[in-house]
Write a protein that holds these residues in place. Structure first.
Motif, PDB file in Angstrom:
ATOM      1  N   GLN A  63      -8.432 -57.976   6.134  1.00 50.72           N
ATOM      2  CA  GLN A  63      -9.199 -57.411   5.033  1.00 50.72           C
ATOM      3  C   GLN A  63      -9.935 -56.156   5.480  1.00 50.72           C
ATOM      4  O   GLN A  63     -10.522 -56.122   6.565  1.00 50.72           O
ATOM      5  N   GLU A 109      -9.162 -54.152   0.041  1.00 48.34           N
ATOM      6  CA  GLU A 109      -7.750 -54.225   0.414  1.00 48.34           C
ATOM      7  C   GLU A 109      -7.474 -55.441   1.277  1.00 48.34           C
ATOM      8  O   GLU A 109      -8.330 -55.874   2.069  1.00 48.34           O
ATOM      9  N   CYS A 110      -6.282 -55.970   1.130  1.00 50.40           N
ATOM     10  CA  CYS A 110      -5.895 -57.154   1.899  1.00 50.40           C
ATOM     11  C   CYS A 110      -4.423 -57.049   2.262  1.00 50.40           C
ATOM     12  O   CYS A 110      -3.591 -56.691   1.418  1.00 50.40           O
ATOM     13  N   GLY A 111      -4.110 -57.382   3.495  1.00 50.06           N
ATOM     14  CA  GLY A 111      -2.729 -57.402   3.937  1.00 50.06           C
ATOM     15  C   GLY A 111      -2.416 -58.670   4.695  1.00 50.06           C
ATOM     16  O   GLY A 111      -3.308 -59.274   5.303  1.00 50.06           O
ATOM     17  N   ARG A 165      -0.731 -55.775  -7.011  1.00 52.47           N
ATOM     18  CA  ARG A 165       0.156 -56.188  -5.921  1.00 52.47           C
ATOM     19  C   ARG A 165       1.505 -55.507  -6.137  1.00 52.47           C
ATOM     20  O   ARG A 165       2.326 -55.951  -6.923  1.00 52.47           O
ATOM     21  N   LYS A 222       3.367 -54.495  -3.300  1.00 52.04           N
ATOM     22  CA  LYS A 222       4.186 -54.925  -2.184  1.00 52.04           C
ATOM     23  C   LYS A 222       3.780 -56.356  -1.838  1.00 52.04           C
ATOM     24  O   LYS A 222       2.609 -56.723  -1.969  1.00 52.04           O
ATOM     25  N   GLU A 252       3.230 -57.801   0.879  1.00 52.71           N
ATOM     26  CA  GLU A 252       2.278 -57.982   1.969  1.00 52.71           C
ATOM     27  C   GLU A 252       0.901 -57.412   1.671  1.00 52.71           C
ATOM     28  O   GLU A 252       0.003 -57.514   2.502  1.00 52.71           O
ATOM     29  N   HIS A 253       0.724 -56.863   0.467  1.00 57.97           N
ATOM     30  CA  HIS A 253      -0.520 -56.171   0.185  1.00 57.97           C
ATOM     31  C   HIS A 253      -1.061 -56.564  -1.180  1.00 57.97           C
ATOM     32  O   HIS A 253      -0.324 -56.525  -2.183  1.00 57.97           O
ATOM     33  N   SER A 311      -4.613 -56.031  -3.608  1.00 53.91           N
ATOM     34  CA  SER A 311      -5.893 -55.332  -3.744  1.00 53.91           C
ATOM     35  C   SER A 311      -6.736 -55.933  -4.860  1.00 53.91           C
ATOM     36  O   SER A 311      -6.216 -56.377  -5.883  1.00 53.91           O
TER      37      SER A 311
END
Lengths: 110, 110
Positions: free
Chosen positions: B6, B22-24, B68, B70, B72-73, B75
């Motif tokens: 994060q 943001e989060c991945g 979202r 992608k 892997e990501h 927000s």
């Protein structure tokens, strides 16, 4: 409606004593069951999980939990707590989404 | 190493400003979550994402939106932040019911 109940908001034990943190869930089928721990300023970390089979599951750092279908419970236990076990513990159940209890703050006195 | 990341970890914004959290995740999990955690209130689910552009409201979606694009990501967006959105926000991803959490973003709206 599905729910998870942790009846004890705060539990205080002395170092070296045994521990039980209670968790009851409300769901018609047997969901996946989890215990998570949260240390200060950290995210939740998985302690242990139950999917099926042996109702007693072992987790990290000497923790174990016992699933009881008749009681709809998944209580967390530890034989001898250490001061570093002080944290907030969350019980969770998962079916189509995950539901968390409100957490139990564990305080271990030296 | 399985990880949910994060950014940022700490953020101070003025009331009325837009906020992007943001989060991945590096595990290719389809399902991702945004939670907020306030003292004594446990975890409250804001949004769930089941995959790219497949998002559903959680229990407290008002005042938030997500994106979202992608896998892997994921927000979280606060349009015109309010002081009552001051909280710790956790992103998570899941597989087979087990949830993996990031370390959280502490947002203060002044």
């Amino acid at each position: 409606a599905q729910s998870v109940t942790q009846p004890d908001a705060r539990v205080t034990v002395s170092e070296g004593a045994s521990l039980q943190l209670r968790c009851k869930y409300s769901y018609s089928a047997t969901p996946y069951l989890f215990w998570y721990v949260q240390y200060p300023r950290q995210g939740l970390q998985l302690l242990l999980k139950y999917y099926s089979g042996d109702p007693v599951v072992q987790g990290v750092n000497g923790f174990e939990a016992e699933f009881s279908k008749s009681n709809s419970s998944f209580h967390l236990r530890k034989a001898s707590v250490h001061w570093s076990d002080s944290a907030v513990y969350f019980c969770a159940v998962s079916y189509n989404r995950i539901f968390f209890g409100d957490g139990t703050q564990l305080v271990v006195k030296p | 190493d399985m990880k949910v990341t994060q950014m940022p970890r700490y953020l101070i914004k003025r009331m009325g400003e837009n906020v992007l959290l943001e989060c991945g995740q590096d595990m290719s999990h389809e399902t991702m979550y945004w939670y907020r955690q306030d003292p004594g209130l446990g975890l409250q689910l804001i949004y769930i994402s089941y995959d790219v552009d497949s998002n559903s409201e959680g229990d407290i979606p008002k005042g938030y939106r997500v994106s979202r694009k992608k896998r892997e990501h994921f927000s979280l967006i606060l349009d015109s932040a309010k002081t009552n959105q001051t909280s710790v926000y956790f992103c998570a991803s899941s597989l087979s019911g087990e949830v993996f959490f990031g370390k959280g973003t502490r947002l203060t709206v002044v």
